[in-house]
Design an enzyme around this catalytic site. Sequence first.
Site, PDB file in Angstrom:
ATOM      1  N   ASP A 152       0.831  -1.207   0.000  1.00 28.43           N
ATOM      2  CA  ASP A 152       0.000   0.000   0.000  1.00 28.43           C
ATOM      3  C   ASP A 152       0.859   1.248   0.000  1.00 28.43           C
ATOM      4  O   ASP A 152       2.042   1.209   0.324  1.00 28.43           O
ATOM      5  CB  ASP A 152      -0.944   0.024   1.209  1.00 28.43           C
ATOM      6  CG  ASP A 152      -0.206   0.087   2.539  1.00 28.43           C
ATOM      7  OD1 ASP A 152       0.824  -0.610   2.688  1.00 28.43           O
ATOM      8  OD2 ASP A 152      -0.636   0.836   3.428  1.00 28.43           O
TER       9      ASP A 152
ATOM     10  N   ASP B 206       7.946   4.119  -1.318  1.00 23.98           N
ATOM     11  CA  ASP B 206       7.503   3.594  -0.021  1.00 23.98           C
ATOM     12  C   ASP B 206       6.172   2.888  -0.260  1.00 23.98           C
ATOM     13  O   ASP B 206       5.138   3.516  -0.294  1.00 23.98           O
ATOM     14  CB  ASP B 206       7.368   4.752   0.964  1.00 23.98           C
ATOM     15  CG  ASP B 206       6.834   4.321   2.305  1.00 23.98           C
ATOM     16  OD1 ASP B 206       6.781   3.117   2.560  1.00 23.98           O
ATOM     17  OD2 ASP B 206       6.434   5.201   3.089  1.00 23.98           O
TER      18      ASP B 206
ATOM     19  N   GLU C 185       0.144  -1.328   5.603  1.00 19.33           N
ATOM     20  CA  GLU C 185       1.175  -0.914   6.557  1.00 19.33           C
ATOM     21  C   GLU C 185       1.015   0.546   6.933  1.00 19.33           C
ATOM     22  O   GLU C 185       1.222   0.936   8.085  1.00 19.33           O
ATOM     23  CB  GLU C 185       2.563  -1.145   5.955  1.00 19.33           C
ATOM     24  CG  GLU C 185       3.718  -0.964   6.938  1.00 19.33           C
ATOM     25  CD  GLU C 185       4.220   0.477   7.070  1.00 19.33           C
ATOM     26  OE1 GLU C 185       4.990   0.733   8.013  1.00 19.33           O
ATOM     27  OE2 GLU C 185       3.846   1.336   6.248  1.00 19.33           O
TER      28      GLU C 185
ATOM     29  N   ASP D  94      11.902  -1.245   4.008  1.00 22.85           N
ATOM     30  CA  ASP D  94      10.890  -0.175   4.031  1.00 22.85           C
ATOM     31  C   ASP D  94      11.482   1.133   4.554  1.00 22.85           C
ATOM     32  O   ASP D  94      10.763   2.004   5.025  1.00 22.85           O
ATOM     33  CB  ASP D  94       9.722  -0.644   4.931  1.00 22.85           C
ATOM     34  CG  ASP D  94       8.526   0.278   4.864  1.00 22.85           C
ATOM     35  OD1 ASP D  94       8.411   1.034   3.887  1.00 22.85           O
ATOM     36  OD2 ASP D  94       7.721   0.244   5.809  1.00 22.85           O
TER      37      ASP D  94
ATOM     38  N   HIS E 236       5.866   9.937   1.257  1.00 21.77           N
ATOM     39  CA  HIS E 236       4.514  10.419   1.599  1.00 21.77           C
ATOM     40  C   HIS E 236       4.192  11.774   0.994  1.00 21.77           C
ATOM     41  O   HIS E 236       3.279  12.451   1.448  1.00 21.77           O
ATOM     42  CB  HIS E 236       4.289  10.478   3.125  1.00 21.77           C
ATOM     43  CG  HIS E 236       4.371   9.141   3.792  1.00 21.77           C
ATOM     44  ND1 HIS E 236       3.852   8.921   5.049  1.00 21.77           N
ATOM     45  CD2 HIS E 236       4.892   7.974   3.383  1.00 21.77           C
ATOM     46  CE1 HIS E 236       4.065   7.647   5.384  1.00 21.77           C
ATOM     47  NE2 HIS E 236       4.699   7.056   4.387  1.00 21.77           N
TER      48      HIS E 236
HETATM   49 ZN   LIG Z   1       6.658   2.242   4.207  1.00 19.81          ZN
END
Ligand SMILES: [Zn+2]
Length: 400
Positions: A80, A138, A172, A195, A377
């Site tokens: 995700d 990510d 996650e 990650d 993000h």
């Molecule tokens: Zn991540």
Amino acid sequence: MTVKDRFLKYVSFYTTSDENSETVPSTARQLALGRYLADELAAIGLENAHMDALGYVYGYLPPSPDRAGEDAVGFIAHMDTAPDAPGDKIRPKTVLYAGGDIPLSDTEAIREDTFECLSRYVGQELIVTDGTTLLGADDKAGVAEIVSAVAYLKDHPDVSHRGVAVCFTPDEEIGRGADHFDKAQFPAPFAYTVDGGALGEIEYENFNAASVKVAVKGVNIHPGSAKNKMKNAALLACEFVSRLPAAETPAHTEGYEGFYHLTDLSGCEMNAEVRLIIRDHDREKFEARKAFVETLCEYLNTVYGEGTFTPEIKDSYYNMKEMILPHFHLIEAAEEAMRKAGAQPVTVPIRGGTDGARLSYEGLPCPNLSTGGENFHGVHEFISVQAMETMVDVLVNLAR
Ligand SMILES: [Zn+2]
């Protein structure tokens, strides 16, 4: 297929998770990538390659014949992407970075003076966004690196290796990636999540985390006749907040420093609610922060009456350090694997949590490794192709 091609394929899937959803996975669209990956693992020749009903993808590469008695190593990444930025219709662009700002669109750019990390990438091929979405490195970079590593091992039977267990999780980014992880499908006694950020990062210290909800009960009376009678819950909630240590917030702390973070404050004269999160790397200080909130409520209840402040404190996750230290060979092996691949290992404390932290407390010690990505993000997210290639070598080294 190269790691770059795999990465570009995976980011074409829209896999944003949704914290307001109660389903598993939180968004059905994640299943499309899950199915694709299960098929890809099967085509590479992994055993037990499948996606379960909850969207978790598993696969297992058996060891070379001469390595049958050894522990397998596990690699985990999430499919995700963060709900913090748009994750649909990602239009990645590759740039050969020669220095300076990187224009993404007419209005957006990755600016040298804001993103100091850029100077490390001169001469490298970078994958960036068009300025309207996140990139999804990510953690699709982690997924691409893991798939490329097992494909490499499968293609090179001359490279002697241990068994490799693989898992790709949904959700996650909304803190649920470890919820339905099935250890029975994952025949490795320890694992690494792939990650993290910049190439070389090895993480095994994260926050201890708790969430706090304080219910404040007031007494409402017509303001014209309220003297010495009204207890305004909204004002009392503000008083509670004002008594929290002013310098112990995310905006005033870094490194190993913990904090209280006000996430929501709402209410009226009758009822109010304060929501906080508490974070600290140190377990004792973490417990002391929770005790402070309870003591503050008790004190305020002696002033305003029993039952005015009712705290509810829930632990979210713990620092994986105490679970990793007894297996420190995992960190040493990661450092050596990085050095052999030409990357400089750096261990950094995470000011957050990982799925690996949860799994470490459920009996699967699980430090976190870099993906090579930066600025996660948001629209300034990017990743270096060279860093991804190096991470494939790192994972291959860990399986050797
Ligand atoms: Zn991540």
